[in-house]
Design a protein around this motif. Sequence first.
Motif, PDB file in Angstrom:
ATOM      1  N   GLU A 194       0.821  -1.214   0.000  1.00 40.17           N
ATOM      2  CA  GLU A 194       0.000   0.000   0.000  1.00 40.17           C
ATOM      3  C   GLU A 194       0.856   1.265   0.000  1.00 40.17           C
ATOM      4  O   GLU A 194       0.354   2.357  -0.336  1.00 40.17           O
ATOM      5  N   LEU A 195       2.119   1.137   0.386  1.00 40.69           N
ATOM      6  CA  LEU A 195       3.013   2.289   0.427  1.00 40.69           C
ATOM      7  C   LEU A 195       3.929   2.365  -0.798  1.00 40.69           C
ATOM      8  O   LEU A 195       4.831   3.198  -0.849  1.00 40.69           O
ATOM      9  N   ASP A 196       3.675   1.511  -1.793  1.00 41.21           N
ATOM     10  CA  ASP A 196       4.510   1.504  -3.000  1.00 41.21           C
ATOM     11  C   ASP A 196       4.601   2.868  -3.687  1.00 41.21           C
ATOM     12  O   ASP A 196       5.675   3.230  -4.195  1.00 41.21           O
ATOM     13  N   PRO A 197       3.509   3.649  -3.750  1.00 38.35           N
ATOM     14  CA  PRO A 197       3.655   4.953  -4.405  1.00 38.35           C
ATOM     15  C   PRO A 197       4.695   5.844  -3.722  1.00 38.35           C
ATOM     16  O   PRO A 197       5.414   6.588  -4.396  1.00 38.35           O
ATOM     17  N   LEU A 198       4.782   5.761  -2.395  1.00 40.89           N
ATOM     18  CA  LEU A 198       5.798   6.535  -1.684  1.00 40.89           C
ATOM     19  C   LEU A 198       7.182   5.968  -1.975  1.00 40.89           C
ATOM     20  O   LEU A 198       8.141   6.729  -2.177  1.00 40.89           O
ATOM     21  N   HIS A 199       7.305   4.646  -2.007  1.00 37.06           N
ATOM     22  CA  HIS A 199       8.593   4.017  -2.312  1.00 37.06           C
ATOM     23  C   HIS A 199       9.096   4.469  -3.682  1.00 37.06           C
ATOM     24  O   HIS A 199      10.272   4.830  -3.845  1.00 37.06           O
ATOM     25  N   GLU A 200       8.204   4.481  -4.656  1.00 35.48           N
ATOM     26  CA  GLU A 200       8.585   4.913  -6.004  1.00 35.48           C
ATOM     27  C   GLU A 200       9.016   6.372  -6.012  1.00 35.48           C
ATOM     28  O   GLU A 200      10.029   6.744  -6.631  1.00 35.48           O
ATOM     29  N   LEU A 201       8.270   7.218  -5.321  1.00 31.94           N
ATOM     30  CA  LEU A 201       8.601   8.641  -5.264  1.00 31.94           C
ATOM     31  C   LEU A 201       9.949   8.867  -4.590  1.00 31.94           C
ATOM     32  O   LEU A 201      10.775   9.677  -5.055  1.00 31.94           O
ATOM     33  N   LEU A 202      10.203   8.139  -3.512  1.00 31.37           N
ATOM     34  CA  LEU A 202      11.472   8.279  -2.820  1.00 31.37           C
ATOM     35  C   LEU A 202      12.644   7.864  -3.708  1.00 31.37           C
ATOM     36  O   LEU A 202      13.642   8.589  -3.816  1.00 31.37           O
ATOM     37  N   GLU A 203      12.518   6.694  -4.334  1.00 30.45           N
ATOM     38  CA  GLU A 203      13.638   6.151  -5.099  1.00 30.45           C
ATOM     39  C   GLU A 203      13.905   6.945  -6.372  1.00 30.45           C
ATOM     40  O   GLU A 203      15.056   7.196  -6.734  1.00 30.45           O
ATOM     41  N   ARG A 204      12.847   7.344  -7.046  1.00 29.05           N
ATOM     42  CA  ARG A 204      13.013   7.962  -8.362  1.00 29.05           C
ATOM     43  C   ARG A 204      13.293   9.455  -8.277  1.00 29.05           C
ATOM     44  O   ARG A 204      14.019  10.011  -9.110  1.00 29.05           O
ATOM     45  N   THR A 205      12.737  10.127  -7.259  1.00 27.31           N
ATOM     46  CA  THR A 205      12.779  11.590  -7.250  1.00 27.31           C
ATOM     47  C   THR A 205      13.430  12.172  -5.998  1.00 27.31           C
ATOM     48  O   THR A 205      14.358  12.973  -6.090  1.00 27.31           O
ATOM     49  N   LEU A 206      12.952  11.775  -4.819  1.00 22.76           N
ATOM     50  CA  LEU A 206      13.326  12.505  -3.611  1.00 22.76           C
ATOM     51  C   LEU A 206      14.734  12.174  -3.127  1.00 22.76           C
ATOM     52  O   LEU A 206      15.503  13.089  -2.784  1.00 22.76           O
ATOM     53  N   LYS A 207      15.091  10.902  -3.081  1.00 21.20           N
ATOM     54  CA  LYS A 207      16.432  10.564  -2.593  1.00 21.20           C
ATOM     55  C   LYS A 207      17.533  11.073  -3.525  1.00 21.20           C
ATOM     56  O   LYS A 207      18.544  11.611  -3.047  1.00 21.20           O
ATOM     57  N   PRO A 208      17.386  10.962  -4.861  1.00 27.20           N
ATOM     58  CA  PRO A 208      18.414  11.586  -5.718  1.00 27.20           C
ATOM     59  C   PRO A 208      18.521  13.092  -5.524  1.00 27.20           C
ATOM     60  O   PRO A 208      19.616  13.639  -5.526  1.00 27.20           O
ATOM     61  N   ALA A 209      17.367  13.769  -5.337  1.00 29.54           N
ATOM     62  CA  ALA A 209      17.409  15.208  -5.115  1.00 29.54           C
ATOM     63  C   ALA A 209      18.082  15.541  -3.784  1.00 29.54           C
ATOM     64  O   ALA A 209      18.854  16.504  -3.693  1.00 29.54           O
ATOM     65  N   PHE A 210      17.813  14.744  -2.766  1.00 28.74           N
ATOM     66  CA  PHE A 210      18.447  14.972  -1.467  1.00 28.74           C
ATOM     67  C   PHE A 210      19.955  14.797  -1.579  1.00 28.74           C
ATOM     68  O   PHE A 210      20.720  15.578  -0.991  1.00 28.74           O
ATOM     69  N   ALA A 211      20.398  13.787  -2.308  1.00 29.43           N
ATOM     70  CA  ALA A 211      21.832  13.570  -2.482  1.00 29.43           C
ATOM     71  C   ALA A 211      22.489  14.775  -3.171  1.00 29.43           C
ATOM     72  O   ALA A 211      23.605  15.169  -2.833  1.00 29.43           O
ATOM     73  N   ARG A 212      21.787  15.343  -4.151  1.00 30.70           N
ATOM     74  CA  ARG A 212      22.332  16.518  -4.846  1.00 30.70           C
ATOM     75  C   ARG A 212      22.432  17.711  -3.912  1.00 30.70           C
ATOM     76  O   ARG A 212      23.429  18.444  -3.908  1.00 30.70           O
TER      77      ARG A 212
END
Length: 335
Positions: free
Chosen positions: A314-332
């Motif tokens: 049920e939390l897959d949409p958040l997992h996808e958002l984190l992996e594809r968008t938010l975590k790379p942006a945080f690393a930058r």
Amino acid sequence: MSQPATDDLRASPRLTWARSALGDTNLQLQRASTDAGFRSYWRTVGVAPTRIVMDSPPDKEDVRPWLQVRDLLATAGVRVPQVLARDVDAGFLLLEDLGGPTVAQCIDDDNADAHVEAAIGQLIRLQSLPAPEGMPVFGEALLQRDAGLFEDWFIRRHLGIELDCADAERLQLVQRRLIGNALGQASVPVHRDFMPRNLMPVPDGPAVLDFQDMVLGPIAYDPVSLLRDAFLSWPEARVAGWLRRYHARAVEAALPVPALATFLRDADWCGVQRHLKILGIFARLHHRDGKPRYLADAPRFLAYLDAVVPKYGELDPLHELLERTLKPAFARVAA
């Protein structure tokens, strides 16, 4: 007005009141802690035993709610600071001195089980308290406000991302599910920041601090606040064992916990909701309040999310958002 300026204006009346309350015209005060909003805490110097003066400027932060919750918790046997003298209209309280280090400052691998066991004991007492009439509710409005902190401050302000429609819908879907889970749990008194930083290691404790925002809310919220802390991390297997221990003690105390498997899921989901909120708060402290040190703990929360979110479809949409968008942006941003 800034807090230092407020302190300057109140320094003389604070010292005069403390000397009168303790009957000692020679005592002095030194700051005992910082970062407490408009409240400040001062330790007496030149008198034994030492005491703490809480200074809560009436036009900034009324001391009455703190006192009301303190007295309520004390009647339930929760270890809270003793109030030795008070001037509510002036905003001064004289408190016992519980010492310097918090549980967060003295807990380690060897003593963690004992500290957690003692903390669970205080939490059980807090949650067993009959909710007084008019206690604020940790309901949908407050949960929605918490949800907004993550998007407004962490995603938009800190990462500099404006989510497209699809990503915004993904995040909103998961937030609705997290809110629904919280609202579906049994309600008990909730501290909202029941964590080692707010516990003092006294013999009959730990003593509980920072309780003035107590509300009626989901039963799994405080246990996960304690065990997946904002400033300390433990191996997931150890956390799971402590959650099971809490559940067993809650059952013994006749608290309205569900079956263990359901409780563990509820704790996971409350943790995700809380971790998203705290990422937003830390970003707000940095960008609005000029307190950048909190964001150093952001990777801890991303690690919490990595450990929990993939467990639930049920939390897959958040997992996808984190992996594809938010975590790379945080690393930058962190680079």
